[in-house]
Scaffold this motif. Structure first.
Motif, PDB file in Angstrom:
ATOM      1  N   PRO A 240      23.882  -0.813 -32.644  1.00 35.25           N
ATOM      2  CA  PRO A 240      23.400  -0.851 -31.262  1.00 35.25           C
ATOM      3  C   PRO A 240      22.246  -1.826 -31.093  1.00 35.25           C
ATOM      4  CG  PRO A 240      23.687   1.410 -32.006  1.00 35.25           C
ATOM      5  CD  PRO A 240      23.849   0.533 -33.210  1.00 35.25           C
ATOM      6  N   ALA A 241      22.198  -2.476 -29.955  1.00 37.65           N
ATOM      7  CA  ALA A 241      21.144  -3.442 -29.682  1.00 37.65           C
ATOM      8  C   ALA A 241      19.796  -2.741 -29.559  1.00 37.65           C
ATOM      9  CB  ALA A 241      21.453  -4.196 -28.405  1.00 37.65           C
ATOM     10  N   LEU A 242      18.737  -3.441 -29.917  1.00 37.63           N
ATOM     11  CA  LEU A 242      17.384  -2.915 -29.790  1.00 37.63           C
ATOM     12  C   LEU A 242      16.881  -3.172 -28.374  1.00 37.63           C
ATOM     13  CD1 LEU A 242      14.959  -1.593 -31.250  1.00 37.63           C
ATOM     14  CD2 LEU A 242      14.138  -3.917 -31.713  1.00 37.63           C
ATOM     15  N   VAL A 243      16.468  -2.108 -27.703  1.00 39.24           N
ATOM     16  CA  VAL A 243      15.921  -2.224 -26.357  1.00 39.24           C
ATOM     17  C   VAL A 243      14.398  -2.298 -26.476  1.00 39.24           C
ATOM     18  CG1 VAL A 243      15.745  -1.155 -24.085  1.00 39.24           C
ATOM     19  CG2 VAL A 243      17.834  -0.862 -25.449  1.00 39.24           C
TER      20      VAL A 243
ATOM     21  N   VAL B 167       8.242  15.635  -3.661  1.00 37.85           N
ATOM     22  CA  VAL B 167       8.094  17.086  -3.765  1.00 37.85           C
ATOM     23  C   VAL B 167       7.274  17.567  -2.578  1.00 37.85           C
ATOM     24  CG1 VAL B 167       6.106  16.790  -5.308  1.00 37.85           C
ATOM     25  CG2 VAL B 167       7.283  18.989  -5.216  1.00 37.85           C
ATOM     26  N   ASP B 168       7.749  18.607  -1.915  1.00 32.58           N
ATOM     27  CA  ASP B 168       7.073  19.158  -0.724  1.00 32.58           C
ATOM     28  C   ASP B 168       6.771  18.073   0.305  1.00 32.58           C
ATOM     29  OD1 ASP B 168       7.169  21.585  -2.003  1.00 32.58           O
ATOM     30  OD2 ASP B 168       5.065  21.612  -2.585  1.00 32.58           O
ATOM     31  N   GLY B 169       7.675  17.116   0.439  1.00 29.53           N
ATOM     32  CA  GLY B 169       7.512  16.068   1.444  1.00 29.53           C
ATOM     33  C   GLY B 169       6.571  14.953   1.069  1.00 29.53           C
ATOM     34  N   THR B 170       6.086  14.932  -0.163  1.00 36.64           N
ATOM     35  CA  THR B 170       5.162  13.896  -0.612  1.00 36.64           C
ATOM     36  C   THR B 170       5.810  13.009  -1.659  1.00 36.64           C
ATOM     37  OG1 THR B 170       3.174  15.216  -0.179  1.00 36.64           O
ATOM     38  CG2 THR B 170       2.974  13.460  -1.807  1.00 36.64           C
ATOM     39  N   ALA B 171       5.775  11.697  -1.427  1.00 41.93           N
ATOM     40  CA  ALA B 171       6.233  10.735  -2.430  1.00 41.93           C
ATOM     41  C   ALA B 171       5.157  10.611  -3.494  1.00 41.93           C
ATOM     42  CB  ALA B 171       6.505   9.381  -1.784  1.00 41.93           C
ATOM     43  N   THR B 172       5.517  10.922  -4.729  1.00 40.00           N
ATOM     44  CA  THR B 172       4.583  10.896  -5.850  1.00 40.00           C
ATOM     45  C   THR B 172       4.942   9.737  -6.764  1.00 40.00           C
ATOM     46  OG1 THR B 172       4.289  13.292  -5.747  1.00 40.00           O
ATOM     47  CG2 THR B 172       3.666  12.204  -7.798  1.00 40.00           C
ATOM     48  N   TYR B 173       3.952   8.927  -7.125  1.00 47.01           N
ATOM     49  CA  TYR B 173       4.188   7.697  -7.891  1.00 47.01           C
ATOM     50  C   TYR B 173       3.687   7.862  -9.321  1.00 47.01           C
ATOM     51  CZ  TYR B 173       5.058   5.692  -3.315  1.00 47.01           C
ATOM     52  OH  TYR B 173       5.582   5.432  -2.065  1.00 47.01           O
ATOM     53  N   GLY B 174       4.426   7.284 -10.262  1.00 44.13           N
ATOM     54  CA  GLY B 174       4.033   7.410 -11.650  1.00 44.13           C
ATOM     55  C   GLY B 174       4.518   6.261 -12.504  1.00 44.13           C
ATOM     56  N   THR B 175       4.161   6.321 -13.773  1.00 42.68           N
ATOM     57  CA  THR B 175       4.548   5.309 -14.760  1.00 42.68           C
ATOM     58  C   THR B 175       5.342   5.985 -15.868  1.00 42.68           C
ATOM     59  OG1 THR B 175       2.569   3.983 -14.337  1.00 42.68           O
ATOM     60  CG2 THR B 175       3.734   3.581 -16.402  1.00 42.68           C
ATOM     61  N   LEU B 176       6.541   5.498 -16.106  1.00 41.73           N
ATOM     62  CA  LEU B 176       7.380   5.960 -17.199  1.00 41.73           C
ATOM     63  C   LEU B 176       7.332   4.908 -18.293  1.00 41.73           C
ATOM     64  CD1 LEU B 176       9.581   8.047 -18.171  1.00 41.73           C
ATOM     65  CD2 LEU B 176      11.262   6.468 -17.195  1.00 41.73           C
ATOM     66  N   HIS B 177       6.858   5.288 -19.469  1.00 45.64           N
ATOM     67  CA  HIS B 177       6.830   4.362 -20.600  1.00 45.64           C
ATOM     68  C   HIS B 177       7.947   4.713 -21.569  1.00 45.64           C
ATOM     69  CE1 HIS B 177       5.492   1.610 -23.681  1.00 45.64           C
ATOM     70  NE2 HIS B 177       5.580   2.597 -24.565  1.00 45.64           N
ATOM     71  N   ILE B 178       8.809   3.744 -21.834  1.00 42.75           N
ATOM     72  CA  ILE B 178       9.903   3.925 -22.782  1.00 42.75           C
ATOM     73  C   ILE B 178       9.629   3.030 -23.982  1.00 42.75           C
ATOM     74  CG2 ILE B 178      12.381   3.780 -23.177  1.00 42.75           C
ATOM     75  CD1 ILE B 178      11.648   5.828 -21.077  1.00 42.75           C
ATOM     76  N   PRO B 179       9.404   3.605 -25.158  1.00 42.37           N
ATOM     77  CA  PRO B 179       9.142   2.776 -26.342  1.00 42.37           C
ATOM     78  C   PRO B 179      10.411   2.055 -26.799  1.00 42.37           C
ATOM     79  CG  PRO B 179       9.257   5.084 -26.945  1.00 42.37           C
ATOM     80  CD  PRO B 179       9.334   5.040 -25.447  1.00 42.37           C
ATOM     81  N   ALA B 180      10.247   1.080 -27.665  1.00 43.37           N
ATOM     82  CA  ALA B 180      11.400   0.359 -28.210  1.00 43.37           C
ATOM     83  C   ALA B 180      12.355   1.355 -28.881  1.00 43.37           C
ATOM     84  CB  ALA B 180      10.933  -0.687 -29.215  1.00 43.37           C
ATOM     85  N   HIS B 181      13.662   1.146 -28.660  1.00 41.77           N
ATOM     86  CA  HIS B 181      14.650   2.078 -29.197  1.00 41.77           C
ATOM     87  C   HIS B 181      16.016   1.405 -29.231  1.00 41.77           C
ATOM     88  CE1 HIS B 181      15.035   2.384 -24.837  1.00 41.77           C
ATOM     89  NE2 HIS B 181      16.262   2.847 -25.022  1.00 41.77           N
ATOM     90  N   ARG B 182      16.960   2.017 -29.933  1.00 38.50           N
ATOM     91  CA  ARG B 182      18.326   1.532 -29.958  1.00 38.50           C
ATOM     92  C   ARG B 182      19.052   1.928 -28.676  1.00 38.50           C
ATOM     93  NH1 ARG B 182      18.672  -2.509 -33.560  1.00 38.50           N
ATOM     94  NH2 ARG B 182      17.631  -1.950 -35.514  1.00 38.50           N
ATOM     95  N   ALA B 183      19.865   1.057 -28.175  1.00 39.16           N
ATOM     96  CA  ALA B 183      20.631   1.343 -26.959  1.00 39.16           C
ATOM     97  C   ALA B 183      21.406   2.643 -27.131  1.00 39.16           C
ATOM     98  CB  ALA B 183      21.575   0.191 -26.659  1.00 39.16           C
ATOM     99  N   GLY B 184      21.291   3.515 -26.140  1.00 37.51           N
ATOM    100  CA  GLY B 184      21.989   4.789 -26.183  1.00 37.51           C
ATOM    101  C   GLY B 184      21.239   5.885 -26.900  1.00 37.51           C
ATOM    102  N   GLN B 185      20.122   5.566 -27.524  1.00 39.16           N
ATOM    103  CA  GLN B 185      19.357   6.559 -28.272  1.00 39.16           C
ATOM    104  C   GLN B 185      18.608   7.491 -27.324  1.00 39.16           C
ATOM    105  OE1 GLN B 185      16.438   4.822 -30.858  1.00 39.16           O
ATOM    106  NE2 GLN B 185      15.828   6.766 -31.787  1.00 39.16           N
ATOM    107  N   ARG B 186      18.591   8.781 -27.640  1.00 38.26           N
ATOM    108  CA  ARG B 186      17.828   9.760 -26.878  1.00 38.26           C
ATOM    109  C   ARG B 186      16.495  10.004 -27.588  1.00 38.26           C
ATOM    110  NH1 ARG B 186      19.643  11.998 -21.832  1.00 38.26           N
ATOM    111  NH2 ARG B 186      21.876  11.568 -21.707  1.00 38.26           N
ATOM    112  N   LEU B 187      15.408   9.938 -26.822  1.00 35.80           N
ATOM    113  CA  LEU B 187      14.064   9.995 -27.384  1.00 35.80           C
ATOM    114  C   LEU B 187      13.358  11.300 -27.025  1.00 35.80           C
ATOM    115  CD1 LEU B 187      12.946   6.425 -26.292  1.00 35.80           C
ATOM    116  CD2 LEU B 187      13.685   7.091 -28.598  1.00 35.80           C
ATOM    117  N   ARG B 188      12.412  11.689 -27.870  1.00 41.54           N
ATOM    118  CA  ARG B 188      11.465  12.714 -27.444  1.00 41.54           C
ATOM    119  C   ARG B 188      10.668  12.164 -26.266  1.00 41.54           C
ATOM    120  NH1 ARG B 188       8.034  13.932 -32.587  1.00 41.54           N
ATOM    121  NH2 ARG B 188       8.385  11.714 -32.889  1.00 41.54           N
ATOM    122  N   ALA B 189      10.237  13.058 -25.387  1.00 46.20           N
ATOM    123  CA  ALA B 189       9.539  12.601 -24.184  1.00 46.20           C
ATOM    124  C   ALA B 189       8.432  13.581 -23.828  1.00 46.20           C
ATOM    125  CB  ALA B 189      10.514  12.470 -23.018  1.00 46.20           C
ATOM    126  N   ALA B 190       7.286  13.056 -23.439  1.00 46.25           N
ATOM    127  CA  ALA B 190       6.118  13.881 -23.126  1.00 46.25           C
ATOM    128  C   ALA B 190       5.636  13.606 -21.713  1.00 46.25           C
ATOM    129  CB  ALA B 190       4.986  13.599 -24.119  1.00 46.25           C
TER     130      ALA B 190
END
Length: 342
Positions: free
Chosen positions: A24-27, A38-61
């Motif tokens: 698999p390719a390295l992402v 949620v409750d009518g409020t748009a909430t904004y955030g940052t999702l950080h995805i570390p380098a991984h193999r395509a299709g790999q499922r990661l632990r997430a915090a």
């Protein structure tokens, strides 16, 4: 003889023409801006995805900030910018754990949202619902292993993490409670105020008699707030009087709903075996280690897993020590490493 030779050639042909399994390719690692409602409020955030193999499922915090107007990075700009949650995201990313952090109500791009015109209606359960929606968003990402979810909270965020730990589905595999709010809010406020009053007396700014009178007034003010009565500010210094007046103003609903939670009671709902880290710093006046005793005992009764409570020598509330005023202390990094071990 010829037949044996022909069979060998055929066997060799079969081996050499077998298809080679593709790797698999390295992402590469990447940050994604996310938004959820949620409750009518748009909430904004940052999702950080570390380098991984395509299709790999990661632990997430999921990372939860402390009290007050603390944004997704763990800052209260412009005055206070320790980058607590941004640094946590970096640390977890280095261990190939994806993270989500977001601007809670009153901070960053989210702002007050649906509560803009009536902030007095914003209570602590609204923040918990916001965090629960964030957990669902992280769980449903294509890179996330939904059975290897973690919730990491700092200060008040640790109490929110505890509440989520016993209610979200699937239950998180681990909770990191960093310098947690481990007793009722107003009890913690009274403890902090009395420590400041005692220090002022030690420095000669107050007499012992004044200290006794102010401490009694603080206790009376806590009782008044809980009973929804006006606070008598006669014996309170102006700064403390203003604090309790604020507790009965626009922030009143939030304060009372937060104070209604006794964190040790929430531990019973955790799944036995849930991996739990609880930290307390010996140089943390906001969350003294003694305030975590009852929660630590409750976690043991709930039969959660380790590392358990870790005392951090010389570490303050922002997870720094004197040699590392702008970064996590080595003791903090070591505790986090122990937590994320498989």
């Amino acid at each position: 003889m010829f037949l044996h030779f022909a069979a060998a050639v055929m066997a060799f042909a079969v081996v050499t023409t077998a298809p080679v399994e593709a790797v698999p390719a390295l992402v590469p690692a990447a940050d994604r801006e996310v938004v959820f409602t949620v409750d009518g409020t748009a909430t904004y955030g940052t999702l950080h995805i570390p380098a991984h193999r395509a299709g790999q499922r990661l632990r997430a915090a999921m990372l939860l900030p402390g009290s007050g107007p603390t944004d997704r990075d763990g800052n209260q700009p412009p005055a206070l910018t320790p980058n607590t949650l941004a640094q946590l995201a970096d640390e977890f990313g280095g261990d190939r754990v994806a993270t989500l952090r977001f601007d809670k109500y009153g901070t960053g791009r989210t702002g007050l949202g649906a509560y803009h015109d009536h902030p007095e209606e914003l209570d602590y359960p609204a923040y918990v619902r916001q965090a629960r929606a964030a957990y669902a968003l992280l769980r449903d990402q294509p890179e996330t292993d939904p059975h290897a979810m973690l919730v990491v909270g700092h200060s008040e965020g640790a109490m929110t993490a505890l509440l989520l730990g016993g209610t979200v589905r699937p239950r998180p595999a681990g909770l990191a409670l960093l310098q947690p709010q481990a007793i009722r809010l107003l009890d913690l406020v009274a403890l902090q105020l009395k420590a400041q009053i005692a220090e002022a007396t030690r420095q000669g700014q107050l007499t012992p008699e004044q200290q006794t009178a102010i401490e009694a007034a603080v206790d009376a003010a806590v009782t008044a707030v809980r009973e929804h009565r006006p606070v008598d500010t006669t014996d309170l210094p102006p700064s403390i009087a203003q604090l309790f007046e604020a507790f009965q103003g626009v922030s009143g609903r939030f304060v009372n709903s937060d104070d209604a939670v006794y964190p040790p009671d929430t531990a019973a709902a955790l799944r036995p075996g849930t991996r739990v880290l609880l930290t307390c710093g010996t140089r943390d006046p906001q969350v003294p280690c003694a305030t975590t005793d009852a929660l630590t005992a409750a976690l043991r009764r709930a039969h959660v897993g380790g590392p358990g409570r870790v005392t951090l020598p010389g570490v303050d509330h922002l997870l720094h020590d004197t040699d590392h005023p702008d970064a996590f202390a080595p003791a903090v990094l070591d505790a986090l490493d122990r937590f994320v071990e498989r």
